[in-house]
Structure formats: C-alpha cells, structure tokens
Write a protein that holds these residues in place. Structure first.
Motif, short mmCIF file in Angstrom:
data_model
loop_
_atom_site.label_atom_id
_atom_site.label_comp_id
_atom_site.label_asym_id
_atom_site.label_seq_id
_atom_site.Cartn_x
_atom_site.Cartn_y
_atom_site.Cartn_z
N UNK A 134 11.79 34.68 25.30
CA UNK A 134 10.79 34.72 24.23
C UNK A 134 11.33 35.36 22.96
N UNK A 135 12.38 36.16 23.09
CA UNK A 135 12.85 36.97 21.97
C UNK A 135 13.56 36.13 20.92
N UNK A 136 13.30 36.45 19.66
CA UNK A 136 14.05 35.86 18.55
C UNK A 136 15.47 36.40 18.55
N UNK A 137 15.60 37.69 18.86
CA UNK A 137 16.90 38.35 18.96
C UNK A 137 16.79 39.50 19.93
N UNK A 138 17.85 39.73 20.72
CA UNK A 138 17.93 40.90 21.58
C UNK A 138 19.04 41.80 21.03
N UNK A 139 18.89 43.13 21.23
CA UNK A 139 19.82 44.08 20.61
C UNK A 139 20.37 45.06 21.64
N UNK A 140 21.09 44.60 22.66
CA UNK A 140 21.59 45.53 23.68
C UNK A 140 22.82 46.31 23.22
N UNK A 141 22.93 47.57 23.67
CA UNK A 141 24.20 48.26 23.53
C UNK A 141 25.09 47.84 24.70
N UNK A 142 26.28 48.37 24.79
CA UNK A 142 27.23 47.88 25.79
C UNK A 142 26.80 48.16 27.23
N UNK A 143 26.29 49.36 27.57
CA UNK A 143 25.82 49.56 28.94
C UNK A 143 24.65 48.62 29.29
N UNK A 144 23.74 48.42 28.35
CA UNK A 144 22.62 47.51 28.60
C UNK A 144 23.09 46.07 28.75
N UNK A 145 24.05 45.69 27.92
CA UNK A 145 24.59 44.32 28.00
C UNK A 145 25.28 44.09 29.34
#
Length: 270
Positions: A132-143
């Motif tokens: 659903x997201x237009x953009x996701x913004x993960x940092x490296x641990x989250x990614x």
C-alpha cells in the motif's frame, strides 16, 4: 489557500524526541498541519523505552476514520505499529482512502536498542502494508529483516539488497545507509523505475534520537504539499541534515538526545 494537511499514524514518545511528537514537530516546521493517530503509548526517554502500553485496534481505526471524515488529508506517514493486529487494523482502515500517498517507516527498534515491533509482526507488515505504501524508508537493520538478508556493511552490499526490494511488491524505497559509518551518509532511492544514490555529509553528533521518524514525516509533509516524490525525499533529507547539525545546541536528556526540529525558528546559539 488552505494549509496542507498530513496525518501521522505512530506511537507516542513521552520524551518528545521520536514517534508522534517528532512527526508533528517536523511537519509543523515544514509548514504542514499535522493530525495524529496514536497506535501505542511509550514510557520513554533519551536513554531507554521503559514500557509500552498498546492502544486497542478499534480505537486506532476510530481515530483514523474520525480524522479523515473532517480533514482533507493529503499524505499519511505510518510509523510504530508493534503487533500484527495493529498492522492489519491500520491496513484495513487505509483501504478506505486509496488515493492518499503513504510513507511507511518500518519502525522495529528504538535508538536505545529496545524492540518496538514484535517478531511475528514482520510478515504481517510485508503482506498488508508494504504493497500500500507510496514509499518505504527502512534503515539497514530493518531492511535486512524485511528482505531476510544479512545487514549490509558497504554501499555495494546496499545495492545488492536494493535489488531484492525491487522484486518485492513495493512502489518505491529509500534505503537509508546511516548505519554504515564513514564521512558520508549515503541513501539509495528507487522510485519504481530507476535508482540513484543520495549522498550527504555525515553529521558528527550523538543526538540523533528520532532521525527516522523525522525523515519519514518530512517526506510526508512534502507529499502533502504536492511535491513530486524525489523532491519530497531530497527536501526531507536537507531538513533532517540541518536538524542534526543543530542537535547539540538543545542539550536534552542524558542519552541520545533529539534532533533540533525548530532550528530555523528558535534563537540561534551564540
């Protein structure tokens, strides 16, 4: 002209540096009216998250629908959700507003190291909200968690991980490279068609509490103003960089202090 309105759906930070509080500060500093939906209450300061008190899914959905029935929301930022039930509740509520752009910050761990997302919620996040997201913004641990890859330790490994994101059901991603270290802070941006490296000077400060929240909220503010996605991202990075440059002038707390959201408005140091 009416002021642009953005909505933040996230947890509350009683210390004021991250979460709902950071989102409202960032949006306000960027000239956007901020509405809020609280998904959890935290007893938190610059050193630790002492405890988390969840908000019922029914009340979360009630907040969302009540805001939308009155306010002309132009963009939504989604942050801390915590549990699979909350993720599903937010996703189901947002089904009613398919044309509103969503900035998803997959908050998993606080700056203090305290976990903010249950392990069993990661799959739910991938299934119900990433598409659903237009953009996701993960940092490296989250990614690394989202892609089930090892955490990158170089820009080349970040590029490899970005290729995995391209195969997932996402529209665009800003892969934040702040955890790499070095003199620059390099983010990789993929807009659904092409990718590019957005490089910035690394700010030498330990007062970086709320950086992820601030960046995603700032992107949502740009989208609420009608900016194209790449402009919303670059302006958000510039704003965050300035907030980090002035963070040491605040002197808030004994741990990782917050960035200075109102650096452009408060009296200058010296």
């Amino acid at each position: 002209m009416p002021v642009p309105i953005a909505l933040t759906i996230a947890g509350s930070d009683s210390g004021g540096g991250a979460g709902i509080q950071a989102d409202i500060k960032a949006m306000s500093a960027l000239g956007v009216y901020a509405a809020s939906v609280i998904t959890a209450l935290t007893a938190q300061n610059t050193c630790k998250v002492h405890s988390i008190y969840p908000v019922s899914t029914h009340f979360i959905q009630d907040q969302i629908h009540t805001v939308f029935e009155d306010l002309d929301v132009k963009a939504v930022k989604i942050g801390m959700l915590g549990t699979p039930d909350v993720i599903c509740a937010v996703a189901n509520a947002m089904n009613n507003y398919p044309d509103v752009p969503i900035v998803l910050d997959p908050v998993m761990v606080a700056k203090s190291g305290d976990k903010l997302l249950q392990d069993d919620a990661i799959q739910s996040l991938k299934e119900h909200l990433l598409p659903k997201a237009t953009i996701i913004t993960p940092n490296l641990p989250e990614a690394a968690e989202l892609t089930e890859m090892k955490e990158p330790t170089s820009l080349d490994e970040m590029s490899e991980l970005l290729q995995v994101f391209k195969k997932m059901p996402i529209k665009s991603v800003l892969l934040k490279g702040g955890h790499l270290g070095g003199d620059t802070s390099d983010d990789l941006f993929f807009d659904g068609q092409a990718d590019r490296c957005l490089s910035g000077l690394r700010i030498n400060t330990s007062n970086s509490h709320g950086t992820g929240c601030t960046l995603s909220a700032s992107i949502a503010a740009g989208l609420a103003k009608g900016l194209p996605l790449i402009e919303a991202v670059t302006q958000a990075k510039t704003y965050l960089s300035n907030a980090l440059q002035h963070a040491d002038t605040l002197g808030v707390g004994k741990g990782h202090g917050p960035v200075h959201h109102f650096h452009a408005f408060w009296p200058k140091e010296g």
